[in-house]
Design an enzyme around this catalytic site. Structure first.
Site, mmCIF file in Angstrom:
data_model
loop_
_atom_site.group_PDB
_atom_site.id
_atom_site.type_symbol
_atom_site.label_atom_id
_atom_site.label_comp_id
_atom_site.label_asym_id
_atom_site.label_seq_id
_atom_site.Cartn_x
_atom_site.Cartn_y
_atom_site.Cartn_z
ATOM 1 N N ALA A 1 0.813 -1.271 0.023
ATOM 2 C CA ALA A 1 0.027 0.083 0.002
ATOM 3 C C ALA A 1 0.959 1.312 0.061
ATOM 4 O O ALA A 1 0.521 2.243 -0.733
ATOM 5 C CB ALA A 1 -0.947 -0.025 1.255
ATOM 6 N N ASN B 1 16.983 -3.546 -0.437
ATOM 7 C CA ASN B 1 17.937 -2.887 0.526
ATOM 8 C C ASN B 1 19.090 -3.702 0.829
ATOM 9 O O ASN B 1 19.301 -4.902 0.477
ATOM 10 C CB ASN B 1 17.231 -2.104 1.439
ATOM 11 C CG ASN B 1 16.700 -3.124 2.589
ATOM 12 O OD1 ASN B 1 17.181 -4.273 2.819
ATOM 13 N ND2 ASN B 1 15.704 -2.611 3.488
ATOM 14 N N ASP C 1 9.779 2.187 0.407
ATOM 15 C CA ASP C 1 8.476 2.044 -0.412
ATOM 16 C C ASP C 1 8.515 3.385 -1.010
ATOM 17 O O ASP C 1 7.770 3.308 -2.233
ATOM 18 C CB ASP C 1 7.395 1.882 0.788
ATOM 19 C CG ASP C 1 7.650 0.440 1.363
ATOM 20 O OD1 ASP C 1 8.092 -0.141 1.022
ATOM 21 O OD2 ASP C 1 7.042 0.621 2.462
ATOM 22 N N SER D 1 10.790 11.724 2.118
ATOM 23 C CA SER D 1 10.073 11.175 3.169
ATOM 24 C C SER D 1 10.583 10.931 4.516
ATOM 25 O O SER D 1 9.888 10.681 5.363
ATOM 26 C CB SER D 1 9.545 9.929 2.325
ATOM 27 O OG SER D 1 10.422 8.890 2.463
HETATM 28 O O1 RIB Z 1 8.183 -0.666 4.889
HETATM 29 C C1 RIB Z 1 7.576 -0.054 5.892
HETATM 30 C C2 RIB Z 1 6.293 -0.757 6.034
HETATM 31 O O2 RIB Z 1 6.711 -2.001 6.743
HETATM 32 C C3 RIB Z 1 5.409 -0.170 7.265
HETATM 33 O O3 RIB Z 1 4.603 0.689 7.078
HETATM 34 C C4 RIB Z 1 5.035 -1.504 7.886
HETATM 35 O O4 RIB Z 1 3.732 -1.629 7.812
HETATM 36 C C5 RIB Z 1 5.783 -2.610 7.431
HETATM 37 O O5 RIB Z 1 4.907 -3.393 6.950
HETATM 38 NA NA NA Z 2 9.054 9.326 6.863
#
Ligand code: RIB
Ligand code: NA
Length: 309
Positions: A43, A186, A256, A288
């Protein structure tokens, strides 16, 4: 529909405590702030791509509970198509317990719950969206078989794939490499996958080549403040792409943000060199990390320099 980026992946409710440091086993410490946020790698990546301007769809499963209801509203608020977001009675919405220390590092436990019930049938229902997308993105917070199947569906239909092997598993099936146009991990994931230790740009270049040899189209190894390394079969040597130096408030979800941005660039600037996409995605991710929270810290197109678009 004109959906350009489809993410088949996870949703988690992030339960975040900020504390001076991470507790040791058996220890209780005082934290100074608690908040609940929307997270989950799948998400998060989808939200970042959407905020940069991609038309996105999320294929995922949440519980029929308050967290699940709220999550669907969150997708809508971010302009993400929710036609393939399903709710189940049989498990709770995924949850992530996160501790962030004063230097912005974190420790996370995820309970995937409903995410693990996303399977074959849900992919079939989302078939049209997947095969008509420009880019498909998958991670490892759902059943790995579902991720692999989604990547293959995309591949067979000439949809570009980004695979983020996170959280990493030691015995990752070799088919994942072959199904990845871009394999993006990573440093710690790269270590787990290859058994090589990754601390420097040189190490990342080496593991990148090792991973490339497993059959991926290209490999990107992200290195936090050191940016990333891009390995492509057409280039003799891996390329280090440094990033801007920033003060980290919370690095949760920075990877992400990077992948969501990469998906956006691959979908909307298909002829741009991968190294340039990585340079721009570095910038987005660096924004971010400067604010606390995961999705709450992901920038919108309007907040970013115009030269990124
Ligand atoms: O990559 C960060 C995410 O990892 C967080 O939002 C947490 O939900 C985990 O899934
Ligand atoms: Na952040």
């Amino acid at each position: 529909e004109d959906i350009s980026v489809v993410v088949v992946g996870s949703c988690m409710t992030d339960l975040v405590s900020q504390a001076p440091r991470l507790p040791k086993a058996g220890e209780t410490i005082h934290g100074h702030r608690f908040f609940i946020g929307f997270g989950g790698k799948g998400a998060n990546q989808c939200v970042q791509a959407a905020r940069l301007g991609a038309k996105t769809a999320m294929v995922c499963k949440v519980g029929r509970d308050v967290f699940g209801n709220d999550y669907i509203q969150n997708f809508k608020n971010n302009g993400i198509l929710t036609a393939y977001v399903e709710q189940t009675e049989n498990a709770a919405t995924g949850a992530a317990s996160i501790i962030v220390n004063d230097t912005g590092e974190n420790a996370i436990v995820i309970v995937a719950g409903a995410n693990m019930l996303l399977g074959q049938e849900e992919l079939q229902r989302a078939l049209t969206a997947i095969v008509n997308a420009k880019v498909l993105v998958c991670q490892l917070e759902i059943n790995p078989d579902t991720s692999l199947q989604a990547l293959r569906m995309a591949r067979e239909n000439h949809v570009k794939t980004i695979f983020n092997p996170a959280p990493a598993i030691v015995d990752l099936c070799s088919d994942f490499f072959k199904a990845s146009d871009v394999f993006c991990c990573n440093e710690s994931e790269a270590e787990l996958l290859t058994g090589m230790s990754v601390t420097s740009v040189e190490d990342a270049s080496q593991v990148g080549l090792e991973l490339l040899n497993k059959g991926c189209g290209s490999v990107i190894v992200t290195l936090g403040p050191q940016g990333c390394v891009v390995c492509q079969p057409t280039n003799a040597a891996p390329k280090h792409i440094p990033t801007t130096t920033v003060t980290a408030a919370d690095t949760t979800g920075a990877g992400d943000s990077f992948i969501g941005a990469l998906a956006f660039y691959m979908a909307h600037y298909p002829t741009m060199p991968l190294e340039e996409m990585a340079r721009r995605a570095n910038f987005v991710a660096a924004v971010s990390v400067q604010t606390v929270g995961t999705q709450t810290s992901f920038p919108f197109q309007k907040d970013l320099p115009t030269e990124l678009f």
